[in-house]
Enzyme design. Structure first.
Site, short mmCIF file in Angstrom:
data_model
loop_
_atom_site.label_atom_id
_atom_site.label_comp_id
_atom_site.label_asym_id
_atom_site.label_seq_id
_atom_site.Cartn_x
_atom_site.Cartn_y
_atom_site.Cartn_z
CB THR A 208 91.11 159.19 28.75
OG1 THR A 208 91.68 159.08 27.30
CG2 THR A 208 90.20 160.21 28.81
CG ASP A 209 93.25 156.13 32.87
OD1 ASP A 209 94.43 156.44 32.75
OD2 ASP A 209 92.42 156.12 33.59
CB SER B 264 91.55 149.18 28.09
OG SER B 264 91.39 149.31 29.17
NE ARG B 265 97.28 154.92 27.04
CZ ARG B 265 96.47 156.06 26.58
NH1 ARG B 265 95.57 156.54 27.42
NH2 ARG B 265 96.77 156.44 25.37
CB VAL B 266 93.11 149.06 33.04
CG1 VAL B 266 92.91 148.40 34.43
CG2 VAL B 266 93.07 150.68 33.62
#
Length: 506
Positions: free
Chosen positions: A337-338, A363-365
Site C-alpha cells: 500500500t501507499d 501517507s506516501r502521497v
C-alpha cells in the site's frame, strides 16, 4: 405428384448443402468432494482459474492442476455434489455482472442480489481477475479524497487512486473509519464498494442500516461474503467487487472500495490452499499469499485522461494481534500500500477516538492530496503532535517544566481534544480548515480543555449559519483576503464564546 417431387428436391438440396459440424466438450468426473474442494479427473486441457460447471449447474474454479486431477473450489453449496458427477469445462474465466444497476444493492460473492429487492438488470459481464493498469495508463495521485475525519484529512491525507491501509487490533474503530469515509462521499460523485469478508451477518446488517440512515446506500454496492458463506466465497468476493469498481472507473467515475478485512481473506485462502494440499510456508500460509493481495490492490489506480481519468481508491483493513504490525500478513500489505493509518488500543481505551497513532501512520502521497487551504493551516499539526507525544511520555517523570515545554504540552492536549470525533459524523473540509486555523493562530490556547468540544460544536454551528460562502471558497483557494476573513470570523466567535463562558461562571 408435384408435391412429392418438390419435397424430394428440397431434401436432395439440403443433403447436398449440409455442412457437418462437430462440437467437442471436455468432460471430467468428480473423484472426491469435501469442504468445498472437488478433485476432478479427465480435464487434461484445463487451465488455471478456468470456470467449471458441475452437473447441476454449480460453478467451480480450477486452482490446482495436478498430473492426474484438477483441484477446484466450489462457489456455493456443495452438499448435493457426489463422486462420479459430471464436470464440464467452459473455456472461459469466471465473470460477474457489473454496472450502475448494482449501486444501492447488497450482493453475494458473485454479485448476485441477496437483498430481496428484485433482480438486477442492465448489467454486463466482466472477468473477476484482471491485469492491473500499466504505469503508462496511470497519472499522479494529486486529487484529494476527503474522509471527513479531521485527523486523517489534516495529517494523513488520502488521494484519489491511492491505497491506504487501515490497521489495528480488533475493536479499535477500523470499520468505523471506513464507513465514515463512505458517508463523507455523499454529493461528491464518488461511488463506493464495501466488501465485508468473513463478518457476522448482524454486523453487516448494522452497517447497512447506518449507511441507509446517512443516505449513503444509493451510491454504494455491498459485496457480502459473511462468515457462513465458506472460504471459497470469502476468497473470491474482493476480486469480484474490484471488477465492479473497475467497470465504474473505466467509465470515468471515481470509486472508493473498502476491503473489510484482508486478514480474514488471507485466512480463507490459507484454508483453501491447505485443503488443496499445497505446501505450507510461514504461519501455514501458502507461498503466493503476497501475490494474493498484490494483484488485488495493484488494480487500484488513477487512470490518465486518455482512458477517462477515473480512479479506484482502496482502503484495505488489516487486524493485528496485540499491536504487532510486524506480523506476516500486516507487513505484506504495508509493503503493497501507499501508507497506513494505525489505530492503537491504548489510545482507544483512553477515550481518544479515532485512536490514530500519528507516529506510526503515514501517507506516501502526503500534501499532494490536500487542498491548498488545508496545506497552509495544518502543515505543522503533525509535527506538533509528534513533539507532544514525546514530551508527554518524558514529563511523566518530571514536574519541573519550563514555560516553553508547558506551552507545547498545553497546545498538544488541546489539539488532541479537537481531533476527537464521534463515529458516523464526518466533518466538511471547509469547517476543518477553520478549526485548524483556530489551532494555528492560538485561539484555542485560552479555552479550557473541558469546554473545547463545546467550543468546536458552537463554532461549527456559527460557521454554517453565517459563513457558508466562506466555507465554500475555502475548498477552492487560499489567499490573503480569504485568510483575513477566516481570522475575523474565528476572532468574532471566540470573543463571543469567551464572554459567554465568563457570564456562565458568574
Amino acid at each position: 405428384m408435384s408435391n412429392v417431387e418438390d419435397i424430394t428436391k428440397a431434401l436432395r438440396d439440403r443433403i447436398k448443402n449440409h455442412q457437418p459440424q462437430a462440437e467437442s466438450t471436455e468432460v471430467g468426473h468428480v473423484i472426491s468432494i469435501a469442504d468445498g474442494i472437488a478433485q476432478i479427473s479427465g480435464l487434461d486441457n484445463c487451465v488455471s482459474q478456468e470456470k467449471l460447471r458441475f452437473e447441476d449447474g454449480t460453478i467451480g474454479v480450477a486452482l490446482n492442476l495436478d498430473k492426474v486431477s484438477v483441484g477446484a473450489i466450489i462457489l456455493g453449496s456443495f452438499e448435493h455434489i457426489t463422486e462420479g458427477d459430471v464436470v464440464r469445462r467452459t473455456g472461459e474465466v469466471l465473470s460477474v455482472p457489473v454496472g450502475d444497476a448494482l449501486l444501492g444493492r447488497t450482493v453475494d460473492a458473485l454479485l448476485n442480489p441477496i437483498d430481496e429487492a428484485g433482480d438486477i438488470t442492465g448489467t454486463e459481464m466482466s472477468p473477476v481477475e484482471a491485469a492491473a493498469p500499466s504505469v503508462m495508463d496511470r497519472q499522479p495521485v494529486d486529487e484529494p479524497l476527503q474522509t471527513g475525519v479531521k485527523a486523517i484529512d489534516a495529517m494523513i491525507p488520502i488521494g484519489r487512486g491511492q491505497r491506504e491501509l487501515i490497521i489495528g487490533d480488533r475493536q479499535t474503530g477500523k470499520t468505523t473509519l471506513a464507513i465514515d469515509t463512505i458517508i463523507n462521499q455523499k454529493d461528491t460523485n464518488v461511488k463506493c464498494v464495501y466488501v465485508p469478508i468473513g463478518q457476522k451477518q448482524s454486523n453487516i446488517a448494522r452497517i447497512l442500516a447506518q449507511l441507509d440512515r446517512a443516505g449513503a446506500l444509493s451510491y454504494t454496492t455491498i459485496v457480502a461474503a459473511n462468515a457462513a458463506d465458506g472460504a471459497a466465497s470469502q476468497y473470491i468476493a474482493p476480486y469480484a467487487a474490484t471488477a465492479q469498481a473497475e467497470h465504474l472507473m473505466r467509465n470515468g467515475e471515481d470509486v472508493l472500495i473498502v476491503y473489510d478485512d484482508l486478514s480474514k481473506h488471507a485466512v480463507a485462502y490459507r484454508e483453501i490452499s491447505l485443503l488443496l494440499r499445497r505446501p505450507p510456508g510461514r504461519e501455514a500460509y501458502p507461498g503466493d499469499v503476497f501475490y494474493l493481495h498484490s494483484r488485488l490492490l495493484e488494480r487500484s489506480a488513477r487512470l490518465n485522461e486518455q482512458l477517462g481519468g477515473g480512479s479506484i481508491t482502496s482502503l484495505p483493513i488489516i487486524e493485528t494481534k496485540a499491536g504487532d504490525i510486524g506480523a506476516y500478513i500486516p507487513t505484506n500489505v504495508i509493503s503493497i500500500t501507499d501508507g497506513q493509518i494505525y489505530l492503537e488500543s491504548g489510545l482507544f481505551n483512553k477515550g481518544v477516538r479515532p485512536a490514530i497513532n500519528t507516529g506510526n501512520s503515514v501517507s506516501r502521497v502526503g500534501s499532494a492530496a490536500q487542498i491548498k487551504a488545508m496545506k497552509k493551516v495544518a502543515g505543522k499539526i503533525r509535527t506538533q503532535m509528534a513533539q507532544f507525544r514525546e514530551l508527554e511520555a518524558f514529563t511523566q517523570f518530571s514536574s519541573d517544566l519550563d514555560a516553553d515545554t508547558k506551552h507545547k504540552l498545553e497546545r498538544g492536549l488541546r489539539i488532541r481534544e479537537l481531533l476527537k470525533q464521534s463515529q458516523y459524523q464526518p466533518v466538511e473540509i471547509g469547517t476543518q480548515v477553520v478549526l485548524f486555523y483556530a489551532i494555528r493562530e492560538g485561539f484555542i490556547d485560552e479555552i479550557s480543555i473541558d469546554t473545547l468540544r463545546d467550543y468546536e460544536e458552537q463554532l461549527v454551528d456559527y460557521l454554517k449559519a453565517t459563513q457558508q460562502r466562506l466555507l465554500s471558497e475555502l475548498t477552492e483557494d487560499w489567499n490573503d483576503e480569504i485568510e483575513s476573513r477566516v481570522y475575523r470570523a474565528v476572532e468574532t466567535f471566540t470573543n463571543s464564546y469567551s464572554a459567554q463562558v465568563k457570564n456562565t461562571e458568574k
